[in-house]
Design an enzyme around this catalytic site. Structure first.
Site, short mmCIF file in Angstrom:
data_model
loop_
_atom_site.label_atom_id
_atom_site.label_comp_id
_atom_site.label_asym_id
_atom_site.label_seq_id
_atom_site.Cartn_x
_atom_site.Cartn_y
_atom_site.Cartn_z
N GLY A 132 9.34 -1.29 8.36
CA GLY A 132 8.59 -1.17 7.11
C GLY A 132 7.09 -1.34 7.30
CE LYS A 168 -2.09 -1.30 3.76
NZ LYS A 168 -1.48 -2.63 3.89
CB THR A 169 3.38 2.49 2.43
OG1 THR A 169 2.47 2.20 3.50
CG2 THR A 169 4.08 3.79 2.72
CB ALA A 205 4.63 -0.65 -5.61
CG HIS A 206 9.60 -3.26 -6.22
ND1 HIS A 206 10.68 -2.66 -5.62
CD2 HIS A 206 9.04 -4.09 -5.29
CE1 HIS A 206 10.80 -3.13 -4.38
NE2 HIS A 206 9.81 -3.99 -4.15
CG ASP A 258 7.39 -6.55 -9.38
OD1 ASP A 258 8.33 -6.92 -8.67
OD2 ASP A 258 6.32 -6.09 -8.88
CE LYS A 264 3.90 -7.36 -2.39
NZ LYS A 264 4.17 -8.16 -1.21
CG HIS A 298 0.28 -4.75 10.98
ND1 HIS A 298 0.97 -5.91 11.11
CD2 HIS A 298 1.05 -3.91 10.25
CE1 HIS A 298 2.14 -5.78 10.51
NE2 HIS A 298 2.21 -4.58 9.98
#
Length: 1220
Positions: A663, A644-645, A825-826, A759, A757, A706
């Site tokens: 993290g 998310k972040t 996101a990466h 990737d 994700k 969480h």
């Protein structure tokens, strides 16, 4: 036929007897003889009736069937109605025929009177109403039972007079009967009515001979005796009847004039309906039965001039005619055809339907009339109340002036002098009399008006009584000027009593206000007694009122001026509204005025402010601008580690996630994305219209994923307009993802899914500068296949949650299908498509929701303590604007907090609000923004509730009340215990998460705080050392611990646990609790005695003394090493302590219920050893020796090792050992 001849012969004998009786009466000597023949005649008539009964019944049934078979309907209506309906018509018809022959006239009068007697079923003198005709067979009996009297002079005149009175009674009773029938009569009753009428007509038809004969006899007798004086008496009687009838008509006319219009219509309609029914019934009856009308009967009767012989001949002729008629009737009795019967039945059904319809119409009309009447009365009442209120308000104003001491009568001055004298006396005695200024100002309490205190009720009662007196004075002056001098005796006495009671109480004398109230009441009494003084006082009042109004204009804006403004506003509204809306408006204004009567100045100001706030909100809601849109608030939700972040970092070009502890996001954060950044991110999307983007930017809220942070996710989702649900394509839907879906469902919040994700798919080739759909096409076949497979699996999982999902480039209906956007996101793949989709959906589907509105809507997200700034609050401004210096009301732990905005801080664009930045200071902020507010007293602010702004000082209490309602729910969640740990966190959100964990772990908490740990926090935590040392702990989450606080904690023995990640804190605290518990168990091991009950196995006694070794069965509880044993049946003798337990030659620590074990019991040190066989036997039950201390130790430290059955055994043993 034989029967009938016999009857005829009986009739002839009867007639002879009657003639003799009449002759005797005329001569004056037959009074005694008269009764016997009459009685015999009555008996014979009864016999005749019984004989003809069967024939009559058959006639009735056949005539019912032939209701409408005959063709004649309307011809004979008038003839049939006249003899039964009005006596007036009878008299007129008689008069016409009586002009020629006087003797004939007399005989007809007698005949008619007898016929009336037969029809109406009257007794000798008592008049019965015509309504009795409705009662079928009973009427026939009465008809036959009536004895016939000869008529003398006096009897004739009396009968005529009685007949007129009876006719009047009959007409009235018929009307009443018709009303009853029209309102509540069913179809069956009307049928019964018809049948009874037919029956009567039949009787009239069947027995015309005897009636006429008797009539002739009477005629003959009366004709011979009639004198001039009698004729004159009859004439006078007739004139008197006419006069009575005229009077009755006049009375009826007056009654009708008095009735209201609605009731007139009602009575007319009922009357017409009744006449119509009677006419139809009578016409049908006359057609079916063939009743001879009165006129025809008169024509048939012989003249009075003929002698007795002629009369006898006539009688014989009549008898012959009667026989002929009976024969004809028998022919008729054969009955109608089936078609006739069917036609008659249909006609009856139609008649019933018509009656029902008329009845319904009548009921509806009555209902309408009643509603109109009620409405008119309500309007009158409201008008009256309005006038009374105006008067009352005027009186109140005068009363207030008098109470303020501006108008003082002689008695008032005396009362004040008395009060001053008593005050001086008290001061001389050394009593401290507090002045008004020195008294502490009471804070106004806003409560429900029902919960008033008794003194207030008494005050209001006094005021209302005085107002009533005033009103009475006015009424007396206006209406009856003569009675001004005489006041009512009761009320002044009551007032004087209240004065005396007030003077008896020295406390009342000390208070100026109460004396003024007493004086005010006095004034009203004196006003009644002295009308001249009153006029002078009124002039003074007018002068004082003018000066008072000037003062109010200068100074007091909240008092009466506000009320006058309200009156003006309400008057304007009333004048503008239509007649229909008036009652409701007046009702609402009534309630306002009524409540004004006993309200304080603060309450009036409160209501005024409330009205102002509501009006302002209404105006703002009307002035919504759909052309100008605010920035949409977008919430990012998902499971832990779905990225998310990271997605936000990619959008913002920041590295927030790298700077977070472990993290992990543990706070809620907000980022403002400007329009330029949106255009930059979406440059690779070809079909994106950048020219027509209507939104000024986006506000993105990041939430923790969480489990413990469900409160923050809930808070974030309740704010947002649209959400991004981040799903890891490799793992699918996870627990917190499903929780987030349910949150969004409950809030009805639209969302899109980021399949993150991608990737990580094998052989993925990144292409961040192109559309993700095009990037997918470029991938190898195996990568595409894997993507499709995983995407389909996730679509299936969404279907299990009751949601339709599709990839965004295949989604034709975004309203029914959730769009899935593949992202990374990466690498940055799919980020542009995500932003493009958000912009498109918010502009098209949420344009109404995002419309610009001036009404302030803001929510407190986080409460933080920052170095150099103190406690600040992070606020999401959804609508409206905030200015520096505004008075804000925020929710607090101990109630709403009122403070001023000292500073509005905004992070730079594309920067996170929660991360410490070089904040930009602003004087004014517009929605939608994430703002950090600096202010005073924000330490105890609660997050997750709205922030309100008071534009005027009097609005503060209103807004406070609004917040209190919302606060109750949140405060119920945070319940502090007397014994418990001390919790501190950097933000309220993380504090709530920590408290939630403690609640699930059943750890009580006694104190909470936000911000760094100081010495005062250690002092508060150290209190637990006295109560329960295990709770002398501070849980510090993501906060700094001051050095002096740490030193103090070490010296006092308070443990401080600190961690930046919430889970580490949980782990450290749980480890501490377990260690502490083990330590305590070791400590209380010898005190705690587990309950057990064992039975000796006599065949396994290995050693009987020192130590005792034997086999036993555990019947209840559990046997542990170190358990002291005793024998209750042998005076609780202690036999020793269990030192060893063996099962199958293997040593164990515990033996549970049902096991057979070998135990070694060693004697208690210092005591003589006990022996099996001497001190106890095999039949004795051995139990563990428990005490109060052992039970407490078990409760505190060994609760986990105990089972429910063990606790039950403890209860049993407590009774045995008599432990309290």
């Amino acid at each position: 036929m034989g029967k009938k001849q016999k009857n005829k012969s009986e009739d002839s004998t009867k007639d002879d007897i009657d003639l003799d009786a009449l002759a005797a009466e005329i001569e004056g000597a037959g009074a005694a003889k008269e009764q016997e023949p009459q009685k015999s005649k009555g008996k014979k008539k009864k016999e005749k009736k019984k004989q003809d009964f069967d024939e009559d019944d058959i006639l009735k049934e056949l005539e019912e069937l032939s209701l409408e078979a005959q063709g004649i309907k309307a011809d004979r209506e008038t003839v049939a109605v006249k003899p039964t309906e009005n006596n007036e018509e009878e008299f007129t018809s008689k008069d016409k025929k009586k002009k020629g022959q006087k003797g004939k006239k007399q005989s007809f009068d007698d005949n008619d009177s007898e016929e009336l007697e037969d029809k109406d079923s009257k007794s000798k003198k008592t008049a019965k109403p015509k309504v009795e005709m409705y009662s079928g067979s009973d009427d026939d009996d009465d008809f036959n039972k009536l004895p016939k009297k000869a008529k003398g002079k006096a009897q004739k005149s009396n009968k005529k007079w009685d007949g007129s009175e009876e006719d009047e009674d009959n007409s009235k009773k018929i009307k009443e009967r018709s009303r009853i029938n029209s309102s509540g009569e069913s179809g069956d009753e009307s049928d019964e009515f018809l049948q009874s009428r037919k029956g009567q007509k039949k009787n009239q038809k069947n027995k015309p001979g005897p009636n006429i004969e008797s009539g002739n006899e009477d005629d003959d007798a009366s004709f011979k005796i009639k004198t001039v004086a009698q004729k004159k008496a009859e004439k006078k009687e007739r004139e008197r009847k006419k006069r009575d009838e005229e009077k009755a008509k006049l009375r009826k006319l007056k009654e009708k004039e008095e009735l209201e219009t609605g009731k007139k219509d009602q009575s007319k309609q009922k009357e017409s309906q009744r006449k119509f029914e009677e006419e139809t019934v009578k016409s049908k009856v006359t057609v079916d039965t063939g009743v001879i009308p009165a006129s025809e009967e008169k024509a048939e009767t012989p003249t009075a001039a003929e002698d007795d012989n002629e009369g006898d001949k006539k009688k014989k002729d009549k008898k012959k005619k009667k026989g002929e008629k009976e024969e004809k009737e028998k022919e008729k009795k054969k009955g109608p055809s089936k078609a006739t019967v069917k036609a008659m039945q249909e006609a009856l059904a139609k008649l019933k339907e018509e009656e029902e319809r008329q009845k319904r119409e009548e009921e509806e009309r009555i209902k309408r009339l009643e509603e109109l009447e009620a409405k008119r009365k309500e309007e009158e009442r409201l008008e009256q109340e309005k006038r009374e209120r105006k008067k009352q308000k005027e009186k109140e104003r005068k009363e207030r002036l008098k109470k303020e001491g501006k108008l003082l009568t002689k008695s008032q001055r005396e009362a004040r002098a008395r009060a001053e004298a008593t005050l001086k006396l008290l001061q001389a005695q050394g009593v401290e009399v507090p002045s008004k200024d020195s008294l502490p100002k009471k804070r106004p309490i806003y409560e429900d008006k029902k919960r008033k205190k008794i003194p207030q009720q008494l005050e209001s009662k006094e005021v209302s009584e005085s107002m009533e007196l005033c009103a009475a004075v006015e009424v007396m002056e206006q209406g009856v000027p003569e009675k001004e001098e005489t006041p009512p005796p009761v009320e002044p006495e009551e007032e004087e009593d209240t004065e005396d009671a007030g003077l008896d109480d020295w406390e009342a004398m000390a208070s100026d206000e109460e004396t003024e109230k007493v004086e005010g009441n006095k004034v009203h009494i004196e006003v009644k007694e002295n009308p001249e003084e009153e006029e002078e006082e009124e002039e003074e009042e007018e002068e004082d009122e003018e000066s008072e109004e000037e003062e109010e204009e200068e100074g007091e804006s909240e008092g009466s001026e506000g009320d006058e403004e309200d009156e003006k506003v309400s008057d304007e509204k009333d004048s503008g509204k239509t007649l229909d809306k008036k009652p409701s408006k007046e009702m609402s204004s009534d309630s306002e005025y009524d409540s004004d009567d006993d309200r304080t100045k603060e309450e009036r100001a409160y209501d005024k402010a409330k009205r102002r706030i509501e009006k302002r909100r209404l105006e703002h809601s009307k002035n919504v601008n759909t052309e100008k849109l605010r920035a949409p608030i977008i919430c990012v939700l998902g499971h832990v580690d779905t990225g998310k972040t990271k997605i936000l970092d990619k959008l913002r070009h920041t590295h927030v996630q790298d700077g977070e502890a472990g993290g992990i996001t543990q706070q809620i954060g907000a980022t403002n994305v400007p329009l330029e950044a949106i255009n930059e991110q979406t440059k690779m999307i070809k079909n994106f219209d950048r020219e027509n983007v209507r939104i000024p930017g986006m506000l993105i809220i990041d939430t923790p994923g969480h489990e413990s942070f469900s409160n923050l996710r809930n808070r974030g989702s309740s704010l947002c307009d649209i959400a991004i649900l981040v799903v890891d394509i490799m793992h699918g839907l996870e627990p917190q993802t499903i929780e987030s879906i349910n949150l969004l469902k409950s809030k009805k919040c639209p969302f899109i899914v980021a399949l993150n994700k991608i990737d990580r798919l094998y052989d993925w080739k990144k292409s961040p500068d192109s559309d993700v759909a095009a990037t997918l096409k470029k991938q190898k076949k195996n990568t595409k296949d894997e993507f499709e497979e995983r995407a389909k699996a996730i679509i299936v999982e969404f279907a299990q949650q009751g949601l339709n999902a599709a990839l965004f480039y295949e989604n034709k209906d975004p309203r029914t299908f959730v769009s899935l956007v593949p992202t990374s996101a990466h690498t940055g793949d799919g980020m542009g498509s995500l932003i493009y989709l958000l912009v498109e959906l918010t502009q098209t589907m949420l344009s109404k929701r995002l419309a610009h509105c001036e009404e302030l809507r803001a929510q407190v997200m986080e409460v933080k303590a920052l170095p150099g700034m103190g406690t600040t609050i992070d606020v999401i401004l959804i609508n409206g604007r905030l200015k520096e210096g505004d008075t804000i009301i925020v929710p607090g732990v101990e109630g709403p907090i009122v403070t001023q905005i000292r500073g509005l801080l905004l992070p730079p664009p594309m920067k996170e609000l929660r991360v410490k930045n070089q904040y930009e200071k602003h004087k004014e902020v517009e929605a939608a923004q994430g703002v950090k507010i600096l202010g005073k007293d924000l330490e105890k602010t609660l997050a997750g509730l709205p922030l309100l702004v008071a534009y005027k000082e009097d609005e503060i209490p209103v807004l406070k009340d609004e917040l209190i309602h919302e606060l109750k729910q949140t405060l119920n969640a945070i319940k502090l215990e007397e014994k418990g740990v001390y919790v501190q966190a950097s933000t309220l959100g993380s504090l709530e998460a920590l408290l939630e964990f403690l609640k699930t772990s059943e750890v009580p908490y006694a104190g909470i705080n936000i911000g760094p740990v100081h010495k005062k926090d250690v002092m508060k935590a150290s209190v637990m050392l006295e109560h329960d040392p295990q709770y002398a702990v501070i849980l510090a989450f993501d906060v700094r611990i001051e050095r002096d606080a740490q030193e103090m904690a070490d010296s006092l023995g308070v443990r401080i646990f600190s961690a930046e990640i919430i889970y580490h804190l949980f782990d450290a605290f749980t480890k501490y609790r377990q260690d502490y518990k083990k330590q305590k168990q070791e400590e209380f091991k010898h005190i705690a005695v587990f309950p057990c009950k064992i039975k000796i196995l006599p065949q396994y006694i290995f050693n009987s003394r020192d130590p005792i070794v034997m086999g036993v069965t555990v019947e209840a509880g559990q046997v542990k090493q170190g358990t002291p044993m005793c024998v209750p049946s042998k005076n609780f003798v202690d036999i020793g302590i269990v030192t060893s337990i063996e099962i199958n030659h293997k040593q164990v620590d515990v033996a549970k219920k049902g096991q057979e074990v070998c135990v070694k019991i060693e004697p208690i040190p210092g005591e003589s050893p006990k022996m099996f066989g001497r001190h106890f036997e095999a039949t004795d039950i051995l139990v563990s020796k428990i005490s109060r201390q052992s039970i407490d130790a078990l409760k505190d430290w060994f609760r986990d090792e105990m089972q429910k059955s063990d606790w039950q055994l403890i209860v049993e043993l407590k009774k045995v050992f008599e432990i309290i």
